[in-house]
Design an enzyme around this catalytic site. Structure first.
Site, PDB file in Angstrom:
ATOM      1  N   HIS A 156     100.728  33.990  76.119  1.00 46.39           N
ATOM      2  CA  HIS A 156      99.759  32.903  76.388  1.00 46.39           C
ATOM      3  C   HIS A 156      98.549  31.978  76.056  1.00 46.39           C
ATOM      4  O   HIS A 156      98.103  31.718  77.051  1.00 46.39           O
ATOM      5  CB  HIS A 156      99.492  33.522  78.170  1.00 46.39           C
ATOM      6  CG  HIS A 156     100.162  34.277  79.026  1.00 46.39           C
ATOM      7  ND1 HIS A 156     101.051  33.893  79.886  1.00 46.39           N
ATOM      8  CD2 HIS A 156     100.309  36.197  78.678  1.00 46.39           C
ATOM      9  CE1 HIS A 156     101.593  35.251  80.023  1.00 46.39           C
ATOM     10  NE2 HIS A 156     101.490  36.064  79.676  1.00 46.39           N
ATOM     11  N   GLU A 290     103.084  15.395  65.385  1.00 43.26           N
ATOM     12  CA  GLU A 290     103.938  14.798  66.651  1.00 43.26           C
ATOM     13  C   GLU A 290     104.385  13.731  67.227  1.00 43.26           C
ATOM     14  O   GLU A 290     105.485  13.899  67.751  1.00 43.26           O
ATOM     15  CB  GLU A 290     101.966  14.026  66.607  1.00 43.26           C
ATOM     16  CG  GLU A 290     100.985  14.320  67.059  1.00 43.26           C
ATOM     17  CD  GLU A 290      99.530  13.720  67.038  1.00 43.26           C
ATOM     18  OE1 GLU A 290      99.782  12.403  68.012  1.00 43.26           O
ATOM     19  OE2 GLU A 290      98.622  14.273  66.333  1.00 43.26           O
TER      20      GLU A 290
END
Ligand code: ARG
Length: 458
Positions: A156, A290
């Site tokens: 998480h 990216e």
């Protein structure tokens, strides 16, 4: 240029429609495979006595000349040609006359194009496998280099448990190994020759399809002529394998982008694989990672295009299928491009062990180990888990960590707590002792790297 099929028509094709119909812009890259396939086909026609040896000799000589002239730049593709198959055939006829017009005996462009794509993708898939193997080797080296680096691992995106930094890297090595397996599987299923399926129904000529398959290095021939010309599963399978590979590259990219931020500073990418900003002088951006993440969407788009293009097609060949090439080639080119930049980017990435260690000291990531400490002394794990939860809450209130929480306070919760707990929950111990198979210890990381290196040798 007059169309091959002009005899059937009263009018010529509208210019825009002609351009729209043409695929030479993107199928010209298959010229070598097209010629190789034609040579094999011609040899078979001679062997079976369908064409004379003299004609076939002319055909082979002509085709070899065309191949050489394309390779040396002497012969340029004619943009007005309908596709690479028509271009090569027209050029051959220009060079050798009537014998050139005989080459297409017992063949159709439908089985020809199905053959060419398979041959082309077989070669290119090998290139992707080699690049992926290289990436795995790079990741394995980095993992060995960082096997003793202690870092937090997350669930998480919250600090969860301490691990060897190399362990996280090896997770990616395992993914890429599976990617290699998937590509190889797809190639294995693809490696059957459709040539001889002709337009869709086979032929009345006494062809020898297995001979052609053997000449071209296939494992056999496709068994149904309609399937032979209309199957594009291999485009879908390969693009799907590429999509999964891109998904892995993208997840890895995402982590590298996070790790490179000042908030983490676990790694620093080499200047050769980062860029600056046009306005903010301090910036060092992870553009390559990216872009890899961004291009993943593009490959998924190619896969969706293929699946959607095929889903409504009645058998056998339909012109829609010409769209298979741009999508598959784009996925292929993108994967190759990404792998070529990604591997050296990882190879030159610096890992900051002090920062990963510092991050591991926060976030109570040794809480599970503290619960295990009690459980190993006989307390049921659930009870231990609850007690440690309460201790964590107290630590947060007192602004301390488990390692600095006083023994007398521990003992208020259970008399099983003794001085040795501090050693048990030290980060070094937590990581070192995670020796279960596939666990996060440096020893396990070294076992994993040995395993992966052996797999790469296979
Ligand atoms: N350029 C075509 C393609 O890529 C070749 C096959 C053409 N077949 C036909 N029946 N028009 O699909």
């Amino acid at each position: 240029m007059e169309k091959m099929w002009a005899g059937r028509f009263q009018k010529t094709l509208d210019k825009k429609a002609d351009d729209f119909n043409s695929s030479i812009r993107f199928d010209c890259r298959m010229y070598a495979q097209d010629i190789k396939g034609s040579i094999a086909h011609a040899k078979m026609l001679a062997k079976q006595g369908i064409l004379s040896c003299a004609d076939v000799e002319l055909i082979i000589g002509g085709l070899e000349g065309i191949l050489q002239d394309i390779q040396t730049g002497k012969l340029l593709f004619d943009e007005n040609a309908e596709d690479i198959h028509m271009f090569v055939e027209a050029e051959l006829t220009k060079r050798i006359g009537d014998a050139g017009k005989r080459l297409h005996t017992a063949r159709s462009r439908n089985d020809q194009v199905a053959l060419d794509i398979r041959l082309y993708l077989r070669d290119k898939a090998e290139e992707v496998v080699a690049l992926t193997e290289n990436l795995v080797a790079v990741v394995v080296d980095k993992a060995e280099e960082t096997a003793d680096v202690i870092a937090p691992a997350y669930t998480h995106l919250q600090r969860a448990q301490p691990i060897s930094f190399g362990h996280q890297l090896m997770a990616y090595a395992m993914m890429f190994l599976r990617d290699i397996g998937r590509i190889r599987d797809a190639v294995k299923r693809m490696n059957y020759s459709p040539l001889g399926s002709c337009a869709l129904a086979g032929t009345t000529y006494p062809t020898d399809r297995n001979y052609v398959a053997e000449l071209l290095g296939f494992d056999g021939v496709t068994k149904n002529s309609i399937d032979g010309v209309s199957d594009r599963d291999f485009c879908v399978e390969l693009t799907s394998a590429f999509s999964i590979l891109m998904m892995h590259l993208s997840r890895f990219s995402e982590e590298i982008i996070l790790w490179s931020s000042w908030e983490f500073k676990f790694v620093e990418l080499d200047d050769a694989y980062t860029t600056g900003s046009s306005i903010m002088p301090q910036k060092k951006n992870s553009d390559m990672a990216e872009l890899v993440r961004g291009k993943t969407g593009r490959v998924y788009g190619d896969l969706t295009a293929l699946l959607t293009m095929l889903k409504g097609l009645p058998l056998a060949y339909n012109k829609d299928m010409q769209e298979d090439k741009e999508a598959t080639f784009d996925a292929l080119d993108t994967v190759i491009l990404c792998l070529e930049v990604f591997a050296p980017m990882v190879a030159t990435m610096k890992v900051y062990a002090e920062n990963t260690y510092k991050a591991a000291q926060k976030g109570f990531i040794n809480a599970t180990d503290l619960a295990d400490y009690l459980a190993k002394k006989g307390m049921p794990f659930r009870t231990a888990y609850k007690i440690v939860g309460e201790i964590v809450a107290e630590c947060i209130q007192k602004d301390c960590v488990l390692d600095t929480y006083p023994l007398e306070d521990y003992q208020k919760h259970s008399e099983l707590f003794e001085q040795d707990l501090y050693k048990e929950i030290a980060l070094e111990t937590c990581v070192e002792k995670r020796n279960s198979e596939g666990g996060a210890s440096p020893k396990s990381v070294r076992e994993q790297t040995a395993y992966v290196r052996a797999e790469l040798q296979k």
